[in-house]
Design an enzyme around this catalytic site. Structure first.
Site, PDB file in Angstrom:
ATOM      1  N   GLU A 219      -5.073  -5.258  10.807  1.00  0.00           N
ATOM      2  CA  GLU A 219      -4.105  -4.181  10.979  1.00  0.00           C
ATOM      3  C   GLU A 219      -4.387  -3.442  12.284  1.00  0.00           C
ATOM      4  O   GLU A 219      -5.249  -2.546  12.315  1.00  0.00           O
ATOM      5  CB  GLU A 219      -4.204  -3.181   9.825  1.00  0.00           C
ATOM      6  CG  GLU A 219      -3.889  -3.758   8.467  1.00  0.00           C
ATOM      7  CD  GLU A 219      -3.366  -2.676   7.532  1.00  0.00           C
ATOM      8  OE1 GLU A 219      -2.232  -2.822   7.064  1.00  0.00           O
ATOM      9  OE2 GLU A 219      -4.068  -1.684   7.299  1.00  0.00           O
TER      10      GLU A 219
ATOM     11  N   GLY B 230       2.342   2.247  10.712  1.00  0.00           N
ATOM     12  CA  GLY B 230       3.241   3.383  10.532  1.00  0.00           C
ATOM     13  C   GLY B 230       3.942   3.837  11.795  1.00  0.00           C
ATOM     14  O   GLY B 230       4.544   4.905  11.833  1.00  0.00           O
TER      15      GLY B 230
ATOM     16  N   ASN C 104       0.856  -1.188   0.000  1.00  0.00           N
ATOM     17  CA  ASN C 104       0.000   0.000   0.000  1.00  0.00           C
ATOM     18  C   ASN C 104       0.894   1.241   0.000  1.00  0.00           C
ATOM     19  O   ASN C 104       1.529   1.549   1.004  1.00  0.00           O
ATOM     20  CB  ASN C 104      -0.884  -0.029   1.260  1.00  0.00           C
ATOM     21  CG  ASN C 104      -1.678   1.248   1.438  1.00  0.00           C
ATOM     22  OD1 ASN C 104      -1.812   2.050   0.511  1.00  0.00           O
ATOM     23  ND2 ASN C 104      -2.222   1.454   2.634  1.00  0.00           N
ATOM     24  N   TRP C 105       0.924   1.928  -1.141  1.00  0.00           N
ATOM     25  CA  TRP C 105       1.826   3.090  -1.260  1.00  0.00           C
ATOM     26  C   TRP C 105       1.261   4.320  -0.539  1.00  0.00           C
ATOM     27  O   TRP C 105       1.954   5.326  -0.432  1.00  0.00           O
ATOM     28  CB  TRP C 105       2.058   3.441  -2.733  1.00  0.00           C
ATOM     29  CG  TRP C 105       2.781   2.387  -3.513  1.00  0.00           C
ATOM     30  CD1 TRP C 105       3.164   1.140  -3.079  1.00  0.00           C
ATOM     31  CD2 TRP C 105       3.225   2.486  -4.875  1.00  0.00           C
ATOM     32  NE1 TRP C 105       3.810   0.460  -4.088  1.00  0.00           N
ATOM     33  CE2 TRP C 105       3.860   1.266  -5.207  1.00  0.00           C
ATOM     34  CE3 TRP C 105       3.142   3.482  -5.843  1.00  0.00           C
ATOM     35  CZ2 TRP C 105       4.414   1.016  -6.465  1.00  0.00           C
ATOM     36  CZ3 TRP C 105       3.689   3.238  -7.103  1.00  0.00           C
ATOM     37  CH2 TRP C 105       4.321   2.011  -7.400  1.00  0.00           C
ATOM     38  N   LYS C 106       0.004   4.259  -0.101  1.00  0.00           N
ATOM     39  CA  LYS C 106      -0.662   5.427   0.496  1.00  0.00           C
ATOM     40  C   LYS C 106      -0.495   6.634  -0.454  1.00  0.00           C
ATOM     41  O   LYS C 106      -0.425   6.449  -1.658  1.00  0.00           O
ATOM     42  CB  LYS C 106      -0.110   5.720   1.884  1.00  0.00           C
ATOM     43  CG  LYS C 106      -0.069   4.472   2.771  1.00  0.00           C
ATOM     44  CD  LYS C 106       0.051   4.816   4.212  1.00  0.00           C
ATOM     45  CE  LYS C 106       0.295   3.562   5.010  1.00  0.00           C
ATOM     46  NZ  LYS C 106      -0.040   3.712   6.396  1.00  0.00           N
TER      47      LYS C 106
END
Ligand code: PEP
Length: 249
Positions: free
Chosen positions: A166, A172, A9-11
Site C-alpha cells: 500500500e 485515500g 478495510n472499513w477503518k
C-alpha cells in the site's frame, strides 16, 4: 494458482444499521464470486459481523491487534479475543497505524507473531511515502519493512500470511499506483521471500491497496504478482466493493 483475496478495510466507519445493509449485500453476492472476500469492521462491530457472516463464504478480519496476549493494556484487544469473535484475518502495520499511532517495525513484527500465535492470518501492510518514492527508495523501504518481520518469525511463517503493498501516497488520496508501478513492487516482495524459500514465495498472496476503484481494479488485478486488493473507501459502498470483487474473478 493463488486464489485472489479482496479485503474491505472499513477503518473507523460504520454504524449498526449501515453495517447490516452492507453485510447483507456482500453476503448475498459472495457465493457467486471466484475470489475470497473479507471484511474488516471496527472492533465493536465484530460480533455483529460474525453473526451476519455466519454460513456465508465471507471471512471476517480485524484492523489491528495487540502484540500482548493479555494484561494491563487498557484499550487493547488481543489476538485470542479476535479469534473468539470469528476473525480469520488481521491487518498489521497499516500505514495509518505506523504513522498516527507510532507503530515501529519492531511492534509490527510482534503483532504479526501474536496474530499467528492465535491462528489468525496476518495481512502485513507495507508501503513507501511519496518522498521515499521520489528519492528512489521504494524497494529499499519495502524490503526493510518486510525484513523486520522475516527476521522475527522466519520465512516459513509467510506460508500462513498475506502481504499488502500500500503506497502511502495512494491511500485515500484518489491517486492509484499504475499497474506497472504496483507490479514492480509486488515482484520485488515475492523475490525477497523467494530468496529464502521459493515455495513459500510462490504461494504468498500479495494484495495491492491504495485508491482501488471499480475503474482501475481489472488492470491492477491482471498483473502477475497482484493477488487481490486491500480496499478502503470503496469497501463502504456495496456496489463499488462488489464490482471490485468481480474484477478479481
Ligand atoms: C486502506 O485503507 O488500506 C486503503 C487502501 O484505503 P483506500 O482504498 O481508500 O485508498
Amino acid at each position: 494458482m493463488r486464489k485472489k483475496l479482496v479485503a474491505g478495510n472499513w477503518k473507523m466507519h460504520g454504524a449498526l444499521q449501515q453495517n447490516s445493509t452492507l453485510l447483507a449485500r456482500i453476503t448475498a453476492a459472495a457465493s457467486g464470486l471466484a475470489c475470497e472476500v473479507a471484511v474488516f469492521p471496527p472492533y465493536p462491530y465484530l460480533a455483529q459481523a460474525q453473526l451476519a457472516l455466519a454460513g456465508s463464504v465471507v471471512a471476517l478480519g480485524a484492523q489491528s491487534v495487540s502484540e500482548h496476549a493479555s494484561g494491563v493494556f487498557t484499550g487493547e484487544v488481543s489476538a485470542s479475543m479476535l479469534a473468539e469473535f470469528g476473525c480469520r484475518y488481521v491487518l498489521v502495520g497499516h500505514s495509518e497505524r505506523r504513522a498516527l499511532f507510532g507503530e515501529t517495525e519492531i511492534v509490527v513484527a510482534a503483532k504479526f507473531e501474536a496474530a499467528q500465535s492465535s491462528a489468525l492470518v496476518p495481512i502485513l501492510c507495507v508501503g513507501e511515502t511519496l518522498g521515499q518514492r521520489e528519492a528512489g527508495k521504494t524497494v529499499t523501504v519495502i524490503a526493510r519493512q518486510l525484513a523486520a518481520v522475516l527476521e522475527r518469525v522466519g520465512v516459513a511463517a509467510m506460508a500462513s500470511a498475506v502481504v499488502a503493498y500500500e503506497p502511502v501516497w495512494a491511500i485515500g488520496t484518489g491517486v492509484t499506483a499504475s499497474p506497472a508501478q504496483a507490479q514492480e513492487v509486488h515482484a520485488a516482495i515475492r523475490a525477497q521471500v523467494a530468496a529464502l524459500d521459493a515455495g513459500v514465495a510462490e504461494g504468498l498472496r500479495i494484495l495491492y491497496g491504495g485508491s482501488v476503484k471499480p475503474q482501475n481494479a481489472v488492470e491492477l488485478f491482471g498483473q502477475s504478482d497482484i493477488d487481490g486488493g486491500l480496499i478502503g473507501g470503496a469497501a463502504l459502498v456495496a456496489d463499488d466493493f462488489l464490482k471490485i470483487c468481480l474484477a478479481a474473478n
